[in-house]
Design an enzyme around this catalytic site. Structure first.
Site, PDB file in Angstrom:
ATOM      1  N   GLU A 186       0.816  -1.217   0.000  1.00  0.00           N
ATOM      2  CA  GLU A 186       0.000   0.000   0.000  1.00  0.00           C
ATOM      3  C   GLU A 186       0.849   1.266   0.000  1.00  0.00           C
ATOM      4  O   GLU A 186       0.521   2.243  -0.686  1.00  0.00           O
ATOM      5  CB  GLU A 186      -0.930   0.000   1.221  1.00  0.00           C
ATOM      6  N   ASP A 187       1.948   1.262   0.751  1.00  0.00           N
ATOM      7  CA  ASP A 187       2.691   2.503   0.982  1.00  0.00           C
ATOM      8  C   ASP A 187       4.047   2.586   0.286  1.00  0.00           C
ATOM      9  O   ASP A 187       4.732   3.597   0.407  1.00  0.00           O
ATOM     10  CB  ASP A 187       2.907   2.697   2.496  1.00  0.00           C
TER      11      ASP A 187
END
Length: 762
Positions: A112-113
């Site tokens: 996600e990051d």
């Protein structure tokens, strides 16, 4: 979470830090948790201390990859970001989760990051780890989604992944727990948003999974951030009583220990506990009780080795202390839906202070603390058992009931309703137990037995007494669902407002979606027309489909009739769309809005109603539900604002009362039935009949059978017992006119034990 290591590298800060935006002192236990910095050494030590077998090299490799990708990232607290996935992994180790779950926890944010991909994780750590990481990874931003719709989709995705592998949600719960522990570093608005979501979504899920340790901490932390002043007030009140409370609990424990030592070797474990701050808050602020009125404020837990010992200890406790009537619960013979088992009894001690005693085995205790995590076993090639699948059926029910909704509030309401901490237990006449959320009705009970039982329901009894459809079930009742085999019989749309569980609502919507498409299209069109008129929206018919194109796409509707049908069966809520549609209307038409015309129902008067309105052409006719007029009745019309002409019987009490109101005098108009109605006219009207009869078994079935024999459709039926012991049945049926009504009444009067049949004034 009791053995958490506090290995903070910072100097100890003052414990009376204040919460920004409120000035309230952060309680020392919350502040201490927020200052804990987790390291890989803590993980390694926890693994080495565990009795379980772990693949240490795989865990270290997962940490090294996570540290590599998160290397330059910081948390809002200023700590290195890697401390968060380490903390999540540590919490999961405390729950006793397996190697792949720990690896997924360490890697849960890299996709996600960062630039890391799922394919990369799959190659390095296997399909299971990649699947778990994908399950907890939020959706990327999608162009057509609003922020609220994206949040709804995230929740749905978590539930979907959770239904396939429970480890997904357990990782998510641990992730949320650490975020809650460090929530004081966020700004006030974000704190409230996250705390509210935790209380409404994650806490009920933790409860349903039986993970009490996480559920209690969620509630405690969320309560503090949502209402710090109330939290501080309860803390202060409890602090005042702390010394006497500890003395009371210790005294009770000593007495019980002394008594049990005579019969048990070794003596069972005895623990004392005080009700959580949030538990006290609910009783004090929500229920309006004083702290001293809360019976289970103090509690003693006794842990034994066998079920037999549980009941033996219960007898001893009732011999030592005076039990309070109606305060005993046997969750051993009747476990809660989240697998919780224990005996609960509330007794009064020598000082006259009531306290609760919980008695359970060690296995029950592990389940109470860790829930499904304590039972979830992973062996190579084996995911779950059929019993485990049954435990997770409720997740799939929520997904199915909310698959077409982008409304966050609706999904949250669904989760709260179906995962409510308070359950009721009722029984079928055969003795099968059905567990439902508190407040559930007989409609929910019917659909919990079987879909077809719900669809065919025509009445219900609670402990052998007829009850209405909105009757709320009480624990211990025997509920009998009465059914009919009349062709075409099905649920009423009104049931959607009566049912509490999403399982029931979903099945009702599915029935209407499948069985009543034409009716749904008509209902949907009518509803949209009403909302458009209410909001002064006038879209030309030829432009309507293009105007609704975006909403049709969001709700997976290929045609405008699909969209109308979705509105009709409840899959689309117009109230949630109107703000956007009104903005779109103003954007498209602007000053030309008043010149456009909406013709969703051209030429409806004669074709659909058989009513002629004096002096008014082409208007919408609506039959008043207060009197349900039929062809042959003397009628009168009332001009409503935005909804056409409402037709009443000339002797309707509402008409007679309003007739005297001079303000509305000019709104009453002459109407009449079309005289030359075709014999092939298939227009039918709803009317309600009140049947009074001697109550007996099979009465409702006889009524349904009699109506079926003359091809009369039943929309709805309710029953209740009169004071004189007779039964009153109200049956809403489909009637062509007065002649058929006379035939129906005559047929019903011939049924055994029927006293009278009259047309209802409703």
């Amino acid at each position: 979470m009791s053995d958490m290591v506090n290995n903070t590298s910072k100097e100890e800060k003052k414990t009376q830090a204040t919460l920004s935006g409120s000035g309230v002192a952060i309680p020392s236990h919350i502040y201490k948790a927020s200052q804990t910095v987790y390291t890989i050494d803590m993980i390694l030590q926890k693994v080495l201390d565990s009795e379980k077998q772990y693949d240490l090299s795989k865990i270290v490799s997962a940490y090294e990859l996570a540290e590599k990708f998160h290397h330059d990232q910081k948390r809002e607290s200023g700590e290195p970001y890697i401390s968060h996935p380490i903390a999540v992994a540590y919490i999961l180790l405390e729950l006793g989760m397996d190697t792949d779950t720990i690896c997924a926890a360490l890697l849960h944010d890299v996709v996600e990051d960062t630039d890391c991909t799922l394919e990369e994780l799959r190659k390095l750590f296997g399909a299971d780890v990649a699947m778990l990481v994908n399950g907890v990874t939020k959706l990327g931003k999608v162009e057509i989604f609003t922020k609220e719709e994206q949040k709804a989709e995230n929740i749905r995705k978590i539930l979907l992944a959770m239904s396939e592998d429970i480890r997904v949600i357990i990782i998510k719960l641990a992730d949320r727990l650490h975020n809650m522990r460090t929530l004081n570093f966020c700004h006030e608005e974000k704190r409230r948003t996250i705390a509210h979501e935790t209380m409404n979504i994650y806490s009920p899920i933790a409860h349903r999974l039986g993970i009490r340790s996480i559920k209690d901490e969620f509630e405690d932390l969320a309560f503090f951030y949502l209402d710090p002043y109330a939290y501080e007030d309860i803390e202060q009140q409890m602090a005042i009583r702390k010394e006497s409370r500890e003395e009371l609990v210790e005294g009770i424990k000593e007495r019980i220990h002394e008594r049990l030592s005579k019969d048990f070797e070794p003596v069972p474990t005895i623990e004392g506990r005080v009700k959580s701050n949030y538990g006290i808050y609910k009783k004090v602020y929500r229920d309006g009780k004083e702290i001293d009125q809360i019976y289970d404020r103090y509690a003693v837990r006794i842990i034994v080795n066998t079920v037999t010992e549980c009941y033996n200890v219960l007898g001893i406790i009732h011999d030592m202390f005076k039990p309070i009537p109606n305060r005993f619960k046997d969750y051993i013979s009747t476990p809660k839906a989240n697998m919780y088992q224990s005996l609960h009894t509330t007794v009064i001690g020598r000082a006259g202070i009531p306290f609760e005693v919980q008695i359970r085995t060690w296995e029950m205790h592990r389940t109470a603390e860790y829930g499904i995590a304590a039972h979830w076993k992973y062996k190579e090639g084996v995911r779950s058992s059929s019993k485990d699948d049954h435990r997770l059926a409720w997740i799939r029910q929520i997904i199915e009931s909310q698959q077409e909704s982008n409304d966050v509030e609706e999904i949250v309401r669904a989760i709260k309703n179906d995962l409510a901490p308070e359950d009721v237990f009722a029984f079928t006449p055969k003795g099968d137990m059905i567990t439902l959320p508190a407040g559930s009705t007989v409609i929910d009970f019917a659909y919990a037995i079987h879909t077809q039982v719900g669809h065919r329901m025509c009445g219900a009894k609670a402990d052998k007494k007829m009850v209405s459809y909105d009757y709320q079930i009480k624990t211990g009742e025997i509920i009998e669902i009465l059914t009919t085999n009349v062709p075409g019989h099905g649920p009423s749309r009104s049931w959607l407002n009566i049912a509490k569980t999403n399982e029931a609502k979903s099945k009702i919507r599915s029935w209407f979606k499948k069985e009543r498409r034409e009716e749904n299209i008509f209902e949907g069109r009518s509803a949209l027309e009403r909302e458009f008129r209410k909001n002064m929206i006038r879209v030309p018919e030829e432009e309507l489909e293009d105007f609704l194109k975006l909403d049709m796409k969001r709700h997976n509707c290929d045609t405008i009739d699909d969209f109308f049908a979705a509105i009709g069966y409840g899959g689309v809520q117009l109230s949630k769309l109107m703000q956007r549609l009104k903005a779109e209307y103003n954007k498209r038409y602007g000053d030309k809005a008043d010149d456009t015309a909406l013709e969703l129902h051209p030429k409806t008067v004669k074709a659909s109603s058989g009513v002629i309105v004096d002096g008014i052409n082409d208007c919408v006719i609506k039959f008043a539900q207060c009197c349900n007029p039929l062809p042959g009745d003397e009628i009168v019309g009332f001009i409503t604002r935005g909804h056409g002409i409402s037709v009443h019987k000339a002797d309707c009490s509402n008409y007679l009362n309003q007739k005297k109101n001079n303000d509305n005098e000019d709104r009453w108009v002459k109407v009449s039935w079309e005289k030359n109605r075709s014999k092939n006219d298939t227009t039918y009207f709803k009317t309600t009949l009140d049947i009074i009869a001697v109550d007996r078994i099979g009465l409702l079935a006889d009524v349904s059978s009699a109506l079926a024999m003359i091809n009369v459709f039943i929309y709805e039926s309710t029953s209740r017992e009169l004071k004189n012991g007779n039964a009153l049945m109200s049956v809403t049926v489909s009637i062509a006119g007065m002649e058929q009504l006379k035939t129906v009444i005559s047929r019903l009067q011939k049924i055994k034990n029927v006293i009278s049949v009259e047309r209802s004034g409703k």
